[in-house]
Design a protein around this motif. Structure first.
Motif, PDB file in Angstrom:
ATOM      1  N   ILE A  98       6.997 -23.052  -5.965  1.00 19.18           N
ATOM      2  CA  ILE A  98       7.898 -22.061  -6.333  1.00 19.18           C
ATOM      3  C   ILE A  98       7.503 -21.022  -7.378  1.00 19.18           C
ATOM      4  O   ILE A  98       8.052 -19.936  -7.842  1.00 19.18           O
ATOM      5  CB  ILE A  98       9.423 -22.417  -6.599  1.00 19.18           C
ATOM      6  N   LYS A  99       6.614 -21.501  -8.219  1.00 15.87           N
ATOM      7  CA  LYS A  99       5.997 -21.075  -9.507  1.00 15.87           C
ATOM      8  C   LYS A  99       5.785 -19.337  -9.390  1.00 15.87           C
ATOM      9  O   LYS A  99       5.806 -18.501 -10.031  1.00 15.87           O
ATOM     10  CB  LYS A  99       4.751 -21.641  -9.852  1.00 15.87           C
ATOM     11  N   GLY A 100       5.148 -18.794  -8.149  1.00 12.37           N
ATOM     12  CA  GLY A 100       4.647 -17.598  -7.849  1.00 12.37           C
ATOM     13  C   GLY A 100       5.572 -16.587  -7.173  1.00 12.37           C
ATOM     14  O   GLY A 100       4.872 -15.672  -6.693  1.00 12.37           O
ATOM     15  N   THR A 101       6.567 -17.076  -6.927  1.00 10.57           N
ATOM     16  CA  THR A 101       7.543 -16.293  -6.082  1.00 10.57           C
ATOM     17  C   THR A 101       8.188 -15.026  -6.692  1.00 10.57           C
ATOM     18  O   THR A 101       8.659 -14.237  -5.832  1.00 10.57           O
ATOM     19  CB  THR A 101       8.679 -17.126  -5.807  1.00 10.57           C
ATOM     20  N   GLU A 102       7.658 -14.997  -7.958  1.00 15.55           N
ATOM     21  CA  GLU A 102       8.285 -13.563  -8.403  1.00 15.55           C
ATOM     22  C   GLU A 102       7.220 -12.409  -7.972  1.00 15.55           C
ATOM     23  O   GLU A 102       8.043 -11.225  -7.825  1.00 15.55           O
ATOM     24  CB  GLU A 102       7.786 -13.507 -10.000  1.00 15.55           C
ATOM     25  N   PHE A 103       6.269 -12.909  -7.371  1.00 10.63           N
ATOM     26  CA  PHE A 103       5.586 -11.662  -6.543  1.00 10.63           C
ATOM     27  C   PHE A 103       6.219 -11.227  -5.362  1.00 10.63           C
ATOM     28  O   PHE A 103       6.205 -10.116  -4.886  1.00 10.63           O
ATOM     29  CB  PHE A 103       4.094 -12.268  -6.238  1.00 10.63           C
ATOM     30  N   VAL A 104       7.010 -11.989  -4.618  1.00 10.08           N
ATOM     31  CA  VAL A 104       7.709 -11.721  -3.391  1.00 10.08           C
ATOM     32  C   VAL A 104       8.874 -10.812  -3.853  1.00 10.08           C
ATOM     33  O   VAL A 104       9.356  -9.806  -3.324  1.00 10.08           O
ATOM     34  CB  VAL A 104       8.206 -13.147  -2.769  1.00 10.08           C
ATOM     35  N   VAL A 105       9.629 -10.990  -5.075  1.00 10.29           N
ATOM     36  CA  VAL A 105      10.772 -10.244  -5.527  1.00 10.29           C
ATOM     37  C   VAL A 105       9.970  -8.683  -5.735  1.00 10.29           C
ATOM     38  O   VAL A 105      10.578  -7.921  -5.648  1.00 10.29           O
ATOM     39  CB  VAL A 105      11.341 -10.782  -6.615  1.00 10.29           C
ATOM     40  N   ALA A 106       8.712  -8.881  -6.456  1.00  9.76           N
ATOM     41  CA  ALA A 106       8.039  -7.732  -7.048  1.00  9.76           C
ATOM     42  C   ALA A 106       7.935  -6.845  -5.601  1.00  9.76           C
ATOM     43  O   ALA A 106       7.842  -5.477  -5.592  1.00  9.76           O
ATOM     44  CB  ALA A 106       6.873  -7.675  -7.697  1.00  9.76           C
ATOM     45  N   TYR A 107       7.231  -7.512  -4.383  1.00  8.90           N
ATOM     46  CA  TYR A 107       7.086  -7.142  -3.210  1.00  8.90           C
ATOM     47  C   TYR A 107       8.471  -6.170  -2.506  1.00  8.90           C
ATOM     48  O   TYR A 107       8.304  -5.160  -2.188  1.00  8.90           O
ATOM     49  CB  TYR A 107       6.742  -8.137  -2.393  1.00  8.90           C
ATOM     50  N   PHE A 108       9.543  -6.777  -2.718  1.00  2.00           N
ATOM     51  CA  PHE A 108      10.697  -6.331  -2.377  1.00  2.00           C
ATOM     52  C   PHE A 108      11.022  -5.134  -3.090  1.00  2.00           C
ATOM     53  O   PHE A 108      11.375  -3.903  -2.596  1.00  2.00           O
ATOM     54  CB  PHE A 108      11.714  -7.175  -2.325  1.00  2.00           C
ATOM     55  N   VAL A 109      10.829  -5.086  -4.497  1.00  2.85           N
ATOM     56  CA  VAL A 109      11.194  -4.047  -5.335  1.00  2.85           C
ATOM     57  C   VAL A 109      10.091  -2.814  -5.011  1.00  2.85           C
ATOM     58  O   VAL A 109      10.296  -1.521  -4.888  1.00  2.85           O
ATOM     59  CB  VAL A 109      11.228  -4.181  -6.778  1.00  2.85           C
ATOM     60  N   LYS A 110       8.846  -3.125  -4.795  1.00  5.78           N
ATOM     61  CA  LYS A 110       7.814  -2.066  -4.444  1.00  5.78           C
ATOM     62  C   LYS A 110       8.288  -1.451  -2.974  1.00  5.78           C
ATOM     63  O   LYS A 110       8.141  -0.124  -3.028  1.00  5.78           O
ATOM     64  CB  LYS A 110       6.584  -2.883  -4.440  1.00  5.78           C
ATOM     65  N   LEU A 111       8.640  -2.203  -2.182  1.00  4.89           N
ATOM     66  CA  LEU A 111       8.895  -1.579  -0.707  1.00  4.89           C
ATOM     67  C   LEU A 111      10.009  -0.677  -0.856  1.00  4.89           C
ATOM     68  O   LEU A 111       9.917   0.314  -0.376  1.00  4.89           O
ATOM     69  CB  LEU A 111       9.381  -2.746   0.319  1.00  4.89           C
ATOM     70  N   VAL A 112      11.389  -1.164  -1.505  1.00  3.75           N
ATOM     71  CA  VAL A 112      12.448  -0.192  -1.667  1.00  3.75           C
ATOM     72  C   VAL A 112      12.040   0.833  -2.599  1.00  3.75           C
ATOM     73  O   VAL A 112      12.420   2.153  -2.122  1.00  3.75           O
ATOM     74  CB  VAL A 112      13.509  -0.880  -2.316  1.00  3.75           C
ATOM     75  N   GLY A 113      11.225   0.780  -3.489  1.00  6.35           N
ATOM     76  CA  GLY A 113      10.755   1.953  -4.529  1.00  6.35           C
ATOM     77  C   GLY A 113       9.843   2.918  -3.661  1.00  6.35           C
ATOM     78  O   GLY A 113      10.165   4.129  -3.464  1.00  6.35           O
ATOM     79  N   PHE A 114       9.000   2.564  -2.775  1.00  8.99           N
ATOM     80  CA  PHE A 114       8.083   3.343  -1.864  1.00  8.99           C
ATOM     81  C   PHE A 114       8.658   4.125  -0.876  1.00  8.99           C
ATOM     82  O   PHE A 114       8.636   5.253  -0.631  1.00  8.99           O
ATOM     83  CB  PHE A 114       6.922   2.617  -1.452  1.00  8.99           C
ATOM     84  N   PHE A 115       9.494   3.320  -0.318  1.00 10.13           N
ATOM     85  CA  PHE A 115      10.524   3.797   1.098  1.00 10.13           C
ATOM     86  C   PHE A 115      11.459   5.147   0.489  1.00 10.13           C
ATOM     87  O   PHE A 115      11.730   5.928   1.226  1.00 10.13           O
ATOM     88  CB  PHE A 115      10.963   2.828   1.664  1.00 10.13           C
ATOM     89  N   SER A 116      11.990   4.497  -0.708  1.00  8.20           N
ATOM     90  CA  SER A 116      12.986   5.586  -1.374  1.00  8.20           C
ATOM     91  C   SER A 116      12.071   6.859  -1.653  1.00  8.20           C
ATOM     92  O   SER A 116      12.585   8.053  -1.642  1.00  8.20           O
ATOM     93  CB  SER A 116      13.296   5.218  -2.721  1.00  8.20           C
ATOM     94  N   PHE A 117      10.987   6.784  -2.034  1.00  9.00           N
ATOM     95  CA  PHE A 117      10.148   7.925  -2.536  1.00  9.00           C
ATOM     96  C   PHE A 117       9.719   8.711  -1.145  1.00  9.00           C
ATOM     97  O   PHE A 117       9.814   9.898  -1.158  1.00  9.00           O
ATOM     98  CB  PHE A 117       8.907   7.529  -3.114  1.00  9.00           C
ATOM     99  N   CYS A 118       9.439   7.917  -0.210  1.00  8.69           N
ATOM    100  CA  CYS A 118       9.348   8.319   1.180  1.00  8.69           C
ATOM    101  C   CYS A 118      10.343   9.299   1.661  1.00  8.69           C
ATOM    102  O   CYS A 118      10.150  10.522   2.277  1.00  8.69           O
ATOM    103  CB  CYS A 118       8.712   7.456   2.133  1.00  8.69           C
ATOM    104  N   LEU A 119      11.779   8.625   1.461  1.00  4.70           N
ATOM    105  CA  LEU A 119      12.880   9.254   1.721  1.00  4.70           C
ATOM    106  C   LEU A 119      12.933  10.721   0.968  1.00  4.70           C
ATOM    107  O   LEU A 119      13.432  11.656   1.701  1.00  4.70           O
ATOM    108  CB  LEU A 119      14.067   8.493   1.532  1.00  4.70           C
ATOM    109  N   LEU A 120      12.744  10.720  -0.356  1.00  4.87           N
ATOM    110  CA  LEU A 120      12.752  11.764  -1.086  1.00  4.87           C
ATOM    111  C   LEU A 120      11.754  12.975  -0.463  1.00  4.87           C
ATOM    112  O   LEU A 120      12.136  14.227  -0.260  1.00  4.87           O
ATOM    113  CB  LEU A 120      12.499  11.504  -2.254  1.00  4.87           C
ATOM    114  N   LEU A 121      10.731  12.566  -0.226  1.00  3.62           N
ATOM    115  CA  LEU A 121       9.732  13.359   0.329  1.00  3.62           C
ATOM    116  C   LEU A 121      10.050  13.989   1.751  1.00  3.62           C
ATOM    117  O   LEU A 121       9.974  15.219   1.968  1.00  3.62           O
ATOM    118  CB  LEU A 121       8.268  12.614   0.366  1.00  3.62           C
TER     119      LEU A 121
END
Length: 175
Positions: free
Chosen positions: A146-169
């Motif tokens: 479980i030690k590196g699972t923060e990368f999975v959380v960061a992946y989720f945040v990155k996806l939501v942020g990137f897709f929200s930016f695409c929605l804005l565009l």
């Protein structure tokens, strides 16, 4: 919330192009499994098997799989932009507003769809990474897994942020 999400999913899954891009964006992360089983033969001199060299050991695997899976987000980004541009080009935005959907609900339906697909993609990457890691890693302690699972959380945040930016565009470009 479920009503708005259901409305958007119906629109996306009835469109052949969007459906194909969504399927592709969920199938491509399975190529990480293919990468893990790849054996590279260098002109018969020696063979490198990536899984045997510790590249898929815990906690390093969480970072590697989320890094490679991030390259596949471009397919769903096209879906997000087309999701908005189709509303303007097919004039369904005006029809939705006439039928009683407010502008806030319109934007929220798009955002709920983004969060839904980001969550599905994150769960998929989590399960693929866990399976590959348990197969190749010699580490079986729960704390190390479980030690590196923060990368999975960061992946989720990155996806939501990137897709929200695409929605804005998509909203700014409109066509």
């Amino acid at each position: 919330m479920l009503r708005l999400l259901n409305l958007e999913l119906q629109k996306l899954l009835l469109n052949k192009t969007s459906k194909a891009l969504i399927i592709i964006s969920f199938i491509l992360p399975f190529f990480v499994i293919l990468l893990s089983s790849l054996k590279i033969n260098f002109f018969g001199l020696f063979t490198i098997e990536l899984g045997e060299h510790g590249i898929f050991n815990f906690p390093l695997i969480w970072h590697i799989t989320t890094f490679f899976a991030a390259f596949f987000k471009i397919f769903f980004a096209v879906v997000v932009v087309s999701m908005v541009s189709n509303e303007y080009s097919y004039k369904t935005l005006k029809q939705n507003l006439i039928d009683g959907l407010s502008k806030k609900e319109f934007i929220l339906s798009k955002f709920y769809t983004i969060v839904f697909f980001s969550l599905v993609s994150t769960v998929l990457i989590f399960s693929i990474t866990l399976c590959i890691g348990l197969y190749y890693s010699s580490i079986d302690e729960v704390t190390q897994v479980i030690k590196g699972t923060e990368f999975v959380v960061a992946y989720f945040v990155k996806l939501v942020g990137f897709f929200s930016f695409c929605l804005l565009l998509g909203m700014l470009l409109k066509r």
